[in-house]
Design an enzyme around this catalytic site. Structure first.
Site, PDB file in Angstrom:
ATOM      1  N   GLY A   1      12.005 -40.777 -13.077  1.00 50.72           N
ATOM      2  CA  GLY A   1      11.585 -39.851 -13.352  1.00 50.72           C
ATOM      3  C   GLY A   1      10.456 -39.547 -14.279  1.00 50.72           C
ATOM      4  O   GLY A   1       9.604 -40.757 -14.624  1.00 50.72           O
ATOM      5  N   ASP A   2      10.344 -38.509 -14.445  1.00 53.67           N
ATOM      6  CA  ASP A   2       8.986 -38.391 -15.640  1.00 53.67           C
ATOM      7  C   ASP A   2      10.533 -37.465 -16.925  1.00 53.67           C
ATOM      8  O   ASP A   2       9.145 -36.828 -17.772  1.00 53.67           O
ATOM      9  CB  ASP A   2       8.233 -36.653 -14.992  1.00 53.67           C
ATOM     10  CG  ASP A   2       8.749 -35.530 -15.043  1.00 53.67           C
ATOM     11  OD1 ASP A   2       8.960 -34.355 -14.600  1.00 53.67           O
ATOM     12  OD2 ASP A   2      10.171 -36.028 -14.403  1.00 53.67           O
ATOM     13  N   GLU A   3      10.641 -37.664 -17.158  1.00 53.94           N
ATOM     14  CA  GLU A   3      11.899 -36.990 -17.949  1.00 53.94           C
ATOM     15  C   GLU A   3      12.094 -38.779 -19.308  1.00 53.94           C
ATOM     16  O   GLU A   3      12.414 -40.025 -18.964  1.00 53.94           O
ATOM     17  CB  GLU A   3      13.366 -37.837 -17.269  1.00 53.94           C
ATOM     18  CG  GLU A   3      13.605 -36.093 -16.871  1.00 53.94           C
ATOM     19  CD  GLU A   3      15.063 -35.891 -16.414  1.00 53.94           C
ATOM     20  OE1 GLU A   3      15.405 -34.879 -15.732  1.00 53.94           O
ATOM     21  OE2 GLU A   3      15.958 -36.741 -16.277  1.00 53.94           O
TER      22      GLU A   3
END
Lengths: 394, 115
Positions: free
Chosen positions: A247-249
């Site tokens: 994801g955006d992690e």
């Protein structure tokens, strides 16, 4: 010999004529022999002389014929020699022609041999039965096969390397993935334990990334993630690891850290780099990030605990508006545990229909008239009774 | 007689060292002599295979080396190589040819790994 040789009683003949040409008379001989016998003797002598002359003439004729024969024979021999010479010359010419033809055949044979040696992979055809040519062709095939084997081995190794890379790296950003991070974090913890050093985990994600992804599309979202990855990688050392968890992690591993303050400096640097506007085609994006930090050995002894605690710290930042970083403290864990517990209880309360609706009237203090009402949700806990809102929904 | 790698490398470099100007011609001459000897043992196809492999490995260091054609003509076997050398400085061409020769010998020995 002529017919006069044995004809003593012939008629008038040369013997009857003396040397003067006058015939002798019968009675006129000087020596006294009978004239007839002398005449006959003379005649015989003359005949013999004639015969000898004839014989001489014949011998000369024979000699002349023999000479002619010799001459003809010599001529024949000369002709034969000439013919032999011509034949010899002809043989020489033929031999020269044969030699030239053999040379031509030899050249053709070499050319054919070279053409025969040109072959596609896997086929060998000797152009001639020459052992040297066959051996050379066999050697060539050995060389070609050996080189091909090396080339295939290289391709296999390259494929293995590529597969290994794909298994340990994120396809979108090229950063190490969760698997590789776990491996490096485990090694980093072990090394830090032996050397008495510290390490830090920086766990961050992009604020409102879901909104960006939903409004501008996944293509722009992917470009943003790649841009963030490049900027973050430029903020750390080569010995550090920047990974994408999904994801955006993102998680950053700072190894060989002398003091905790260094992690704070890196965190500020990363947040500033991410905050610089990102340009994609006609889009200008301003994003921020929320970051949580955990350190070894203070906040955990193993990889899983360190990452979890960093994540908890990040969540705490988000609760406070994001765009910041925060170090993990144990209190965060207590609150996190409590929060999780409350969330679980609320779900259970929904299922059990433990929520009740209360209406509270609104009264005008001047007129003491009811001017309205508020609908309030109250939780009727089976053990705790009626719960206040602040305790159940902080 | 089997020579160790270091003296062999020195021999090869010593062959190239004296020629600082007509490096291309000297290099091609060396290759022509090499080809004559090798072809007598493994034929044209065998030599071409060794040569192409050497070019491929050397191009990782000198990308400007012309790739070996698939079926080179005998008279123009090294035309591309000569052209490549002529386009470089003598020092670069000499260094590249030294590496190419060393690589060729290593390939013949069956050691195809790249340094």
């Amino acid at each position: 010999m002529n017919k006069n040789d044995n004809d003593g009683a012939s008629g008038t003949d040369d013997s009857d004529i003396n040397t003067s040409g006058q015939p002798d008379s019968p009675g006129q001989h000087k020596d006294g022999l009978p004239a007839l016998k002398k005449k006959d003797f003379t005649r015989r002598e003359s005949t013999v002389a004639d015969d000898e002359a004839a014989l001489l003439r014949r011998e000369k004729s024979v000699t002349a014929r023999e000479d002619a024969v010799h001459l003809r024979e010599k001529a024949i021999v000369a002709c034969d020699n000439a013919a032999a010479g011509r034949e010899h010359a002809s043989h020489l010419r033929e031999a020269a022609v044969l030699a030239r033809e053999e040379q031509a055949h030899g050249r053709e044979g070499k050319a054919a041999g070279h053409a025969g040696e040109i072959h596609t992979a896997g086929t060998i055809e000797a152009a001639s039965s020459d052992p040297l040519t066959m051996m050379r062709a066999a050697n060539a095939q050995l060389v070609i096969s050996a080189i091909e084997a090396h080339r295939l081995t290289e391709q296999v190794e390259a494929a293995k390397t590529q597969l290994h890379h794909l298994a340990h790296h994120d396809v979108l950003t090229g950063l190490p993935n969760r698997l590789l991070l776990q491996d490096r974090l485990g090694q980093g913890i072990e090394l830090a334990r032996r050397q008495g050093k510290r390490l830090a985990i920086l766990f961050f994600d992009l604020d409102r990334f879901k909104h960006i992804n939903d409004s501008l599309g996944h293509t722009v979202g992917d470009q943003l993630l790649r841009s963030v990855a490049q900027r973050v990688a430029a903020c750390v050392r080569h010995s550090d690891t920047v990974s994408r968890q999904g994801g955006d992690e993102f998680v950053v591993l700072l190894s060989h850290m002398q003091q905790t303050e260094n992690a704070a400096l890196i965190a500020q640097k990363i947040l500033a780099a991410v905050a610089v506007p990102h340009f994609f085609d006609e889009h200008e994006l301003h994003v921020s990030a929320s970051m949580g930090i955990s350190t070894y050995p203070d906040d955990g002894q193993d990889a899983e605990t360190l990452i979890k605690n960093a994540d908890t710290a990040m969540y705490c930042v988000k609760e406070n508006g994001g765009s910041n970083y925060k170090f993990f403290v144990q209190e965060m864990n207590v609150r996190a545990v409590r929060r999780l517990s409350t969330e679980s209880s609320l779900r259970t309360a929904l299922e059990r229909r433990e929520f009740v609706l209360h209406y509270q009237p609104k009264i005008d203090l001047h007129t003491n008239m009811i001017i309205g009402a508020e609908a309030l949700i109250r939780w009727q806990h089976p053990e705790l009774g009626l719960c206040r809102p602040l305790s159940s929904c902080p | 007689m089997k020579t160790s790698h270091l003296p062999r490398h020195q021999i090869i470099k010593s062959l190239m060292a004296p020629h600082t100007e007509n490096v291309a011609d000297v290099s091609i001459n060396l290759w022509a002599q090499m080809a004559t000897q090798v072809i007598s043992i493994v034929g044209d196809d065998g030599f071409n295979s060794l040569y192409a492999r050497s070019i491929f490995l050397s191009r990782s260091t000198f990308p400007w080396l012309a790739p070996s054609p698939l079926a080179p003509q005998t008279d123009h076997r090294f035309a591309g190589l000569k052209m490549s050398f002529e386009e470089q400085t003598p020092a670069q061409a000499s260094e590249a040819n030294s590496l190419l020769l060393i690589t060729f010998i290593r390939v013949m020995e069956g050691r195809n790994e790249q340094k």
